[in-house]
Scaffold this motif. Structure first.
Motif, PDB file in Angstrom:
ATOM      1  N   LEU A  74      -0.774   6.112   9.809  1.00  0.00           N
ATOM      2  CA  LEU A  74       0.340   5.603   9.018  1.00  0.00           C
ATOM      3  C   LEU A  74      -0.105   5.192   7.617  1.00  0.00           C
ATOM      4  CD1 LEU A  74       2.342   3.537  11.660  1.00  0.00           C
ATOM      5  CD2 LEU A  74       3.009   5.702  10.592  1.00  0.00           C
ATOM      6  N   SER A  75      -1.357   4.797   7.466  1.00  0.00           N
ATOM      7  CA  SER A  75      -1.835   4.382   6.144  1.00  0.00           C
ATOM      8  C   SER A  75      -2.051   5.559   5.208  1.00  0.00           C
ATOM      9  CB  SER A  75      -3.128   3.581   6.266  1.00  0.00           C
ATOM     10  OG  SER A  75      -4.227   4.436   6.549  1.00  0.00           O
ATOM     11  N   VAL A  76      -2.246   6.754   5.742  1.00  0.00           N
ATOM     12  CA  VAL A  76      -2.491   7.908   4.879  1.00  0.00           C
ATOM     13  C   VAL A  76      -1.239   8.762   4.677  1.00  0.00           C
ATOM     14  CG1 VAL A  76      -4.956   8.001   5.359  1.00  0.00           C
ATOM     15  CG2 VAL A  76      -3.394   9.319   6.773  1.00  0.00           C
ATOM     16  N   LEU A  77      -0.136   8.375   5.265  1.00  0.00           N
ATOM     17  CA  LEU A  77       1.138   9.040   5.019  1.00  0.00           C
ATOM     18  C   LEU A  77       1.849   8.306   3.881  1.00  0.00           C
ATOM     19  CD1 LEU A  77       2.394   9.587   8.668  1.00  0.00           C
ATOM     20  CD2 LEU A  77       1.309  11.259   7.146  1.00  0.00           C
ATOM     21  N   GLU A 126       0.838  -1.198   0.000  1.00  0.00           N
ATOM     22  CA  GLU A 126       0.000   0.000   0.000  1.00  0.00           C
ATOM     23  C   GLU A 126       0.875   1.250   0.000  1.00  0.00           C
ATOM     24  OE1 GLU A 126      -2.123   3.402   1.507  1.00  0.00           O
ATOM     25  OE2 GLU A 126      -0.636   2.324   2.687  1.00  0.00           O
ATOM     26  N   ALA A 127       1.958   1.235   0.758  1.00  0.00           N
ATOM     27  CA  ALA A 127       2.874   2.370   0.801  1.00  0.00           C
ATOM     28  C   ALA A 127       3.581   2.554  -0.543  1.00  0.00           C
ATOM     29  CB  ALA A 127       3.899   2.183   1.912  1.00  0.00           C
ATOM     30  N   VAL A 128       3.992   1.453  -1.144  1.00  0.00           N
ATOM     31  CA  VAL A 128       4.647   1.533  -2.459  1.00  0.00           C
ATOM     32  C   VAL A 128       3.679   2.104  -3.493  1.00  0.00           C
ATOM     33  CG1 VAL A 128       5.592   0.159  -4.360  1.00  0.00           C
ATOM     34  CG2 VAL A 128       6.305  -0.306  -2.009  1.00  0.00           C
ATOM     35  N   SER A 129       2.438   1.628  -3.485  1.00  0.00           N
ATOM     36  CA  SER A 129       1.469   2.123  -4.460  1.00  0.00           C
ATOM     37  C   SER A 129       1.184   3.607  -4.249  1.00  0.00           C
ATOM     38  CB  SER A 129       0.172   1.311  -4.395  1.00  0.00           C
ATOM     39  OG  SER A 129      -0.557   1.594  -3.218  1.00  0.00           O
ATOM     40  N   PHE A 130       1.179   4.052  -3.001  1.00  0.00           N
ATOM     41  CA  PHE A 130       0.954   5.468  -2.716  1.00  0.00           C
ATOM     42  C   PHE A 130       2.103   6.309  -3.285  1.00  0.00           C
ATOM     43  CE2 PHE A 130      -0.368   8.531   0.977  1.00  0.00           C
ATOM     44  CZ  PHE A 130      -0.734   9.482   0.045  1.00  0.00           C
ATOM     45  N   LEU A 131       3.333   5.863  -3.054  1.00  0.00           N
ATOM     46  CA  LEU A 131       4.487   6.595  -3.575  1.00  0.00           C
ATOM     47  C   LEU A 131       4.493   6.600  -5.105  1.00  0.00           C
ATOM     48  CD1 LEU A 131       7.223   5.374  -1.073  1.00  0.00           C
ATOM     49  CD2 LEU A 131       6.173   7.638  -1.189  1.00  0.00           C
ATOM     50  N   LEU A 132       4.161   5.464  -5.723  1.00  0.00           N
ATOM     51  CA  LEU A 132       4.084   5.414  -7.188  1.00  0.00           C
ATOM     52  C   LEU A 132       2.982   6.311  -7.720  1.00  0.00           C
ATOM     53  CD1 LEU A 132       4.707   1.630  -7.915  1.00  0.00           C
ATOM     54  CD2 LEU A 132       6.226   3.556  -8.404  1.00  0.00           C
ATOM     55  N   LEU A 133       1.867   6.380  -7.010  1.00  0.00           N
ATOM     56  CA  LEU A 133       0.787   7.273  -7.423  1.00  0.00           C
ATOM     57  C   LEU A 133       1.240   8.730  -7.369  1.00  0.00           C
ATOM     58  CD1 LEU A 133      -2.149   7.684  -8.285  1.00  0.00           C
ATOM     59  CD2 LEU A 133      -2.779   7.633  -5.861  1.00  0.00           C
ATOM     60  N   LEU A 134       1.994   9.085  -6.348  1.00  0.00           N
ATOM     61  CA  LEU A 134       2.529  10.447  -6.268  1.00  0.00           C
ATOM     62  C   LEU A 134       3.477  10.742  -7.429  1.00  0.00           C
ATOM     63  CD1 LEU A 134       3.183  10.787  -2.440  1.00  0.00           C
ATOM     64  CD2 LEU A 134       1.334  11.820  -3.768  1.00  0.00           C
ATOM     65  N   ALA A 177      -5.552   4.479  15.969  1.00  0.00           N
ATOM     66  CA  ALA A 177      -5.427   5.735  15.220  1.00  0.00           C
ATOM     67  C   ALA A 177      -4.034   5.858  14.601  1.00  0.00           C
ATOM     68  CB  ALA A 177      -5.721   6.924  16.126  1.00  0.00           C
ATOM     69  N   LEU A 178      -3.018   5.421  15.333  1.00  0.00           N
ATOM     70  CA  LEU A 178      -1.653   5.470  14.803  1.00  0.00           C
ATOM     71  C   LEU A 178      -1.545   4.644  13.527  1.00  0.00           C
ATOM     72  CD1 LEU A 178       1.413   6.120  15.008  1.00  0.00           C
ATOM     73  CD2 LEU A 178       1.599   3.998  16.330  1.00  0.00           C
ATOM     74  N   TYR A 179      -2.064   3.407  13.553  1.00  0.00           N
ATOM     75  CA  TYR A 179      -1.988   2.563  12.364  1.00  0.00           C
ATOM     76  C   TYR A 179      -2.803   3.143  11.213  1.00  0.00           C
ATOM     77  CZ  TYR A 179       0.588  -1.060  14.776  1.00  0.00           C
ATOM     78  OH  TYR A 179       1.562  -1.747  15.448  1.00  0.00           O
TER      79      TYR A 179
END
Length: 114
Positions: A79-82, A19-27, A74-76
């Motif tokens: 972390l999903s939206v960063l 999910e983090a990789v896909s977010f960075l690729l989307l950016l 809330a922390l987890y």
């Protein structure tokens, strides 16, 4: 920790890094769309959207099974939206799982030796 709780944490951990990789690729795709003729935003948006929905579903399941405090849950979620937060979530979940395995072994050995 029972097997269903461990499974829910494992699923959350497995989806957090992709999910983090896909977010960075989307950016990156968003920047490329604005600066070049390359437009992969619709594809990466769909991939990231699917992974984010899976993350949220697995997060809800893990929160329900582990009985996390509101702060931990809330922390987890934060972390999903960063953009790189999924990497930190995966590392934190792995550390927690390793600690649980060590504690379980210690309890088992203590019960056997007693």
């Amino acid at each position: 920790m029972d097997i269903k709780t461990a499974s829910s944490l494992h699923r959350l951990r497995l989806v957090s890094a992709p999910e983090a990789v896909s977010f960075l690729l989307l950016l990156v795709c968003s920047v490329l769309k604005r600066t070049t003729e390359f437009n992969a935003v619709p594809v990466m948006g769909a991939v990231h959207g699917l992974l984010f929905v899976l993350y949220v579903l697995f997060w809800l399941d893990a929160w329900n099974r582990t009985k996390w405090s509101f702060g931990t849950a809330a922390l987890y979620f934060v972390l999903s939206v960063l953009p790189a937060g999924g990497f930190f979530a995966e590392r934190k979940l792995k550390r927690a799982a390793d600690d649980e395995v060590i504690a379980s072994r210690a309890r088992r050995e203590g019960a056997v030796n007693a």
